[in-house]
Every structure is written in C-alpha cells, then in structure tokens.
Design a protein around this motif. Structure first.
Motif, PDB file in Angstrom:
ATOM      1  N   VAL A  50       0.851  -1.190   0.000  1.00 56.53           N
ATOM      2  CA  VAL A  50       0.000   0.000   0.000  1.00 56.53           C
ATOM      3  C   VAL A  50       0.882   1.232   0.000  1.00 56.53           C
ATOM      4  O   VAL A  50       1.775   1.359   0.844  1.00 56.53           O
ATOM      5  CB  VAL A  50      -0.925   0.014   1.230  1.00 56.53           C
ATOM      6  CG1 VAL A  50      -1.695   1.336   1.305  1.00 56.53           C
ATOM      7  CG2 VAL A  50      -1.894  -1.164   1.178  1.00 56.53           C
ATOM      8  N   TRP A  84      -8.474   1.425 -11.764  1.00 58.80           N
ATOM      9  CA  TRP A  84      -9.367   1.515 -10.605  1.00 58.80           C
ATOM     10  C   TRP A  84     -10.225   0.260 -10.558  1.00 58.80           C
ATOM     11  O   TRP A  84     -10.598  -0.303 -11.600  1.00 58.80           O
ATOM     12  CB  TRP A  84     -10.247   2.748 -10.709  1.00 58.80           C
ATOM     13  CG  TRP A  84      -9.489   4.025 -10.577  1.00 58.80           C
ATOM     14  CD1 TRP A  84      -8.755   4.658 -11.537  1.00 58.80           C
ATOM     15  CD2 TRP A  84      -9.373   4.843  -9.401  1.00 58.80           C
ATOM     16  NE1 TRP A  84      -8.188   5.813 -11.048  1.00 58.80           N
ATOM     17  CE2 TRP A  84      -8.558   5.962  -9.738  1.00 58.80           C
ATOM     18  CE3 TRP A  84      -9.896   4.765  -8.110  1.00 58.80           C
ATOM     19  CZ2 TRP A  84      -8.250   6.963  -8.822  1.00 58.80           C
ATOM     20  CZ3 TRP A  84      -9.592   5.770  -7.199  1.00 58.80           C
ATOM     21  CH2 TRP A  84      -8.776   6.838  -7.550  1.00 58.80           C
ATOM     22  N   TRP A  94     -12.711  -8.049  -6.586  1.00 58.12           N
ATOM     23  CA  TRP A  94     -12.537  -6.747  -7.223  1.00 58.12           C
ATOM     24  C   TRP A  94     -12.660  -6.890  -8.736  1.00 58.12           C
ATOM     25  O   TRP A  94     -12.172  -7.845  -9.318  1.00 58.12           O
ATOM     26  CB  TRP A  94     -11.159  -6.175  -6.890  1.00 58.12           C
ATOM     27  CG  TRP A  94     -11.005  -5.762  -5.458  1.00 58.12           C
ATOM     28  CD1 TRP A  94     -10.380  -6.454  -4.471  1.00 58.12           C
ATOM     29  CD2 TRP A  94     -11.483  -4.557  -4.865  1.00 58.12           C
ATOM     30  NE1 TRP A  94     -10.426  -5.748  -3.285  1.00 58.12           N
ATOM     31  CE2 TRP A  94     -11.100  -4.573  -3.507  1.00 58.12           C
ATOM     32  CE3 TRP A  94     -12.186  -3.448  -5.345  1.00 58.12           C
ATOM     33  CZ2 TRP A  94     -11.398  -3.538  -2.628  1.00 58.12           C
ATOM     34  CZ3 TRP A  94     -12.486  -2.417  -4.470  1.00 58.12           C
ATOM     35  CH2 TRP A  94     -12.098  -2.460  -3.131  1.00 58.12           C
ATOM     36  N   GLU A 115     -17.256  -0.072  -2.873  1.00 61.24           N
ATOM     37  CA  GLU A 115     -15.859   0.096  -2.490  1.00 61.24           C
ATOM     38  C   GLU A 115     -15.002   0.324  -3.735  1.00 61.24           C
ATOM     39  O   GLU A 115     -15.233  -0.293  -4.774  1.00 61.24           O
ATOM     40  CB  GLU A 115     -15.355  -1.128  -1.722  1.00 61.24           C
ATOM     41  CG  GLU A 115     -16.014  -1.312  -0.374  1.00 61.24           C
ATOM     42  CD  GLU A 115     -15.395  -2.451   0.412  1.00 61.24           C
ATOM     43  OE1 GLU A 115     -14.341  -2.964   0.001  1.00 61.24           O
ATOM     44  OE2 GLU A 115     -15.962  -2.829   1.455  1.00 61.24           O
ATOM     45  N   LYS A 117     -10.790   1.029  -5.104  1.00 57.53           N
ATOM     46  CA  LYS A 117      -9.363   1.142  -4.832  1.00 57.53           C
ATOM     47  C   LYS A 117      -8.651   1.353  -6.166  1.00 57.53           C
ATOM     48  O   LYS A 117      -9.234   1.151  -7.242  1.00 57.53           O
ATOM     49  CB  LYS A 117      -8.827  -0.090  -4.105  1.00 57.53           C
ATOM     50  CG  LYS A 117      -8.657  -1.339  -4.958  1.00 57.53           C
ATOM     51  CD  LYS A 117      -7.936  -2.416  -4.154  1.00 57.53           C
ATOM     52  CE  LYS A 117      -7.684  -3.667  -4.992  1.00 57.53           C
ATOM     53  NZ  LYS A 117      -6.904  -4.680  -4.261  1.00 57.53           N
ATOM     54  N   GLN A 130      -0.621  -0.173  -4.379  1.00 56.47           N
ATOM     55  CA  GLN A 130      -2.071  -0.005  -4.403  1.00 56.47           C
ATOM     56  C   GLN A 130      -2.517   0.871  -3.232  1.00 56.47           C
ATOM     57  O   GLN A 130      -1.733   1.208  -2.346  1.00 56.47           O
ATOM     58  CB  GLN A 130      -2.776  -1.362  -4.336  1.00 56.47           C
ATOM     59  CG  GLN A 130      -2.570  -2.113  -3.026  1.00 56.47           C
ATOM     60  CD  GLN A 130      -3.322  -3.431  -2.997  1.00 56.47           C
ATOM     61  OE1 GLN A 130      -4.365  -3.589  -3.625  1.00 56.47           O
ATOM     62  NE2 GLN A 130      -2.791  -4.390  -2.234  1.00 56.47           N
ATOM     63  N   SER A 131      -3.813   1.204  -3.235  1.00 53.85           N
ATOM     64  CA  SER A 131      -4.391   2.003  -2.154  1.00 53.85           C
ATOM     65  C   SER A 131      -5.211   1.111  -1.235  1.00 53.85           C
ATOM     66  O   SER A 131      -5.549  -0.023  -1.589  1.00 53.85           O
ATOM     67  CB  SER A 131      -5.303   3.085  -2.729  1.00 53.85           C
ATOM     68  OG  SER A 131      -6.493   2.486  -3.256  1.00 53.85           O
ATOM     69  N   GLU A 132      -5.519   1.646  -0.070  1.00 59.50           N
ATOM     70  CA  GLU A 132      -6.531   1.017   0.774  1.00 59.50           C
ATOM     71  C   GLU A 132      -7.890   1.302   0.129  1.00 59.50           C
ATOM     72  O   GLU A 132      -8.072   2.321  -0.534  1.00 59.50           O
ATOM     73  CB  GLU A 132      -6.498   1.602   2.184  1.00 59.50           C
ATOM     74  CG  GLU A 132      -5.233   1.296   2.972  1.00 59.50           C
ATOM     75  CD  GLU A 132      -5.209  -0.129   3.503  1.00 59.50           C
ATOM     76  OE1 GLU A 132      -6.160  -0.892   3.209  1.00 59.50           O
ATOM     77  OE2 GLU A 132      -4.245  -0.474   4.197  1.00 59.50           O
ATOM     78  N   PRO A 133      -8.868   0.424   0.313  1.00 58.49           N
ATOM     79  CA  PRO A 133     -10.200   0.687  -0.257  1.00 58.49           C
ATOM     80  C   PRO A 133     -10.876   1.881   0.419  1.00 58.49           C
ATOM     81  O   PRO A 133     -10.636   2.157   1.599  1.00 58.49           O
ATOM     82  CB  PRO A 133     -10.973  -0.602   0.037  1.00 58.49           C
ATOM     83  CG  PRO A 133      -9.937  -1.635   0.341  1.00 58.49           C
ATOM     84  CD  PRO A 133      -8.802  -0.900   0.959  1.00 58.49           C
TER      85      PRO A 133
END
Length: 325
Positions: A50, A84, A94, A115, A117, A130-133
C-alpha cells in the motif's frame, strides 16, 4: 462469361477480406479478455504494498452526484499505468472499472456502499503499489420521490406526523454560524440568489439572523443533551413533550418536536424544540434548534433558528449538503 468470372473473383476477394477482419476482431477481443482477466487477478493480490492515498472522497453523496477522486502516491514513480477497481461488498472479488485508467476517477454516485481502490502497474502489467479501499456512501436524506419532497417543503397532512424519540438526533453536532461568519457559506447564498427573490447579500443577512448562536457544539446521547457554550458545557436529561404543527406566512408548515428538562445542571433550558423538515421517526442529518424556559413563547420564534450539522463535516461538506437542498 468474362463478366461472370470477374464477379466471382471479386466475391472471393470480399470473402477473404471479411474473414481477415473477423479474425482480427476475434484476436483483439481475446487480447482484451486476457488483459481484463490479468488485471482482475492482480487486483486481488493482497501482497501488493500500500502506497497510494485516495483523496477527494466526500463524507457522503446523493444519488446522481459526481464522484471525483485522485490517486496520490506516497513516493514518486515514473509509471503512469493506473487501474481503478470496484466491488459492492467485501465478500465479492474486485473488478476493473472500465474507462478509468488515469490517476483521476470520475463517475456518478449510484450504488451505496460501493468500495473503490486504485492500483499502479509497471510496463509489464505487474502491480507496483495499491491504495486502501474507500467506500462510497449515498444518503439521500429526505428521499427523491415527490411525496418526500413535498414533506421537506412543508406540505403534508396532520395524520402523517408521528412522535419521535430524542435518539433521532443522537450524535455530536456543530453550529454552522462560524462558517457563515468566515465566508465559507457565501457560495450557498449566491446559489440561492440565482433562483430566489433576494440578492446574495440579502440572503446572507437573513441567514445571519437565523444561524446566530453562541452554542457552537451540541452532543446528544441516551436522552442527555450537552451544550458547549463560550468554553463551558452544560448537560441535562430530557423527555418528550409531544409536538406542535406550525403554519408559516408562506402557507407551508413545519413540526416542532418538543422535549422537557427532567434533570440537569444550572443553565440548561427547560425546553428544547427540534425542526429538521422531517415529520416522523428518522435519523436526522441536520436540524434547527430552539431553546428556552417558556414552551409557548418558543413556538413564536421564527427568525432565529440555530442550525447544526454533524461535527465531522468540514466546510466543503456542509456547503455540499446545503446546495443539495
């Protein structure tokens, strides 16, 4: 005979061309399928570190609102291959969001609880970071149907009104008066002036009288109300004392839900009266509050109505809420 041969030869060439085009389309579709599947698989890779923050998320949206988010890297990268992903619950996989391949996500609010991300890939389609959701919350408050709009505007039948518990206003609340004084709400008054019968300056004067208060925060929990006023706090226990239906000059109506003090510290009013455009039990999203020691005298007050929004909202969130109404 010669014309027949030429015609047959032309038809043969056409068939070859069509066949070649179909083959290319099938190959492209297959590549797209592999590409989509490949990125979907990577999206569920929990080992990807992350290192992205998603900015621009609103406290909540109304149905149809524009969602605009930005992916911000913790550390700079030369790569610009973004994707995304979305899912409607934590139990689902996802899925790649089609058409969202930059650091900016733009869409419309349609699904509550969605949600999102974002993942940054390298040139070999391998995930780098990646990002946190984040979760998209949709709250239409008073509803979008015609009946709800009529109630919000103050047109309803007496039998529609129902008693409400004080818990409808549970939470921590902040006055919007400081935002008016700072100029944060000027855009709201300008918006009202476009369709109203007053100028932006006149609207600001009107709401300055309405919002004025020195009780800048209120906390409500377990039938206890706490006022935060001039650096001091006062608390009291309240119980329901019914409601009153009021008719205003313009012909529309409102309901005051009234609560009486049963135990509290010195300085707490004998009565508090809530008005939030709702007429039956529902959690409130903002409210106007009247308080004092004379129940009937309070009902006559229609010019000063201190207004409170959830304490966690910032100026931008409050403006967004006001413009939506």
């Amino acid at each position: 005979m010669k014309n027949l041969v030429i015609g047959l030869f032309s038809l043969f060439l056409l068939c070859l061309i069509l066949s070649a085009c179909q083959g290319m389309e099938e190959e492209h579709a297959a590549e797209e399928g592999v590409y989509h599947e490949e990125h979907t698989q990577h999206s569920n890779d929990e080992e990807t570190p992350v290192g992205i923050k998603i900015e621009g998320l609103a406290h909540h949206y109304h149905t149809g609102d524009k969602i605009e988010l930005s992916a911000v890297l913790d550390e700079e990268s030369e790569h610009e291959h973004w994707h995304w992903y979305s899912r409607e619950s934590a139990s689902e996989e996802w899925e790649v969001v089609s058409g969202q391949e930059t650091a900016t996500f733009i869409s419309e609010a349609t699904t509550d609880g969605l949600e999102l991300k974002v993942v940054l890939f390298d040139d070999h389609h391998e995930p780098i970071v990646q990002s946190e959701p984040v979760k998209i919350v949709i709250d239409d408050h008073h509803g979008h149907d015609e009946a709800s709009k009529q109630i919000y505007q103050g047109y309803f039948e007496d039998e529609q009104v129902k008693d409400r518990e004080l818990s409808d206003w549970d939470g921590e609340w902040q006055s919007v008066y400081p935002y008016l004084l700072s100029g944060d709400l000027d855009v709201v008054f300008e918006h009202k002036a476009k369709n109203g019968d007053m100028t932006a300056e006149e609207y600001k004067e009107y709401y300055t009288v309405g919002y004025e208060t020195d009780v800048d925060h209120i906390k409500i929990e377990n039938n206890e109300v706490t006022f935060y006023q001039n650096g001091r706090e006062y608390s009291g226990k309240y119980e329901s004392d019914g409601y009153e239906i009021l008719t205003y000059e313009k012909g529309n109506r409102g309901v005051r839900f009234i609560y009486k003090l049963v135990d509290g510290t010195e300085g707490m009013p004998q009565y508090i009266q809530f008005s939030d455009h709702n007429i039956f039990p529902v959690d409130s999203d903002h409210f106007h509050l009247y308080w004092g020691d004379d129940r009937d005298e309070l009902l006559e007050e229609v010019t000063n109505w201190p207004t409170y929004y959830p304490a966690e909202l910032d100026a931008e969130d409050i403006v967004h809420e006001m413009l939506a109404h």
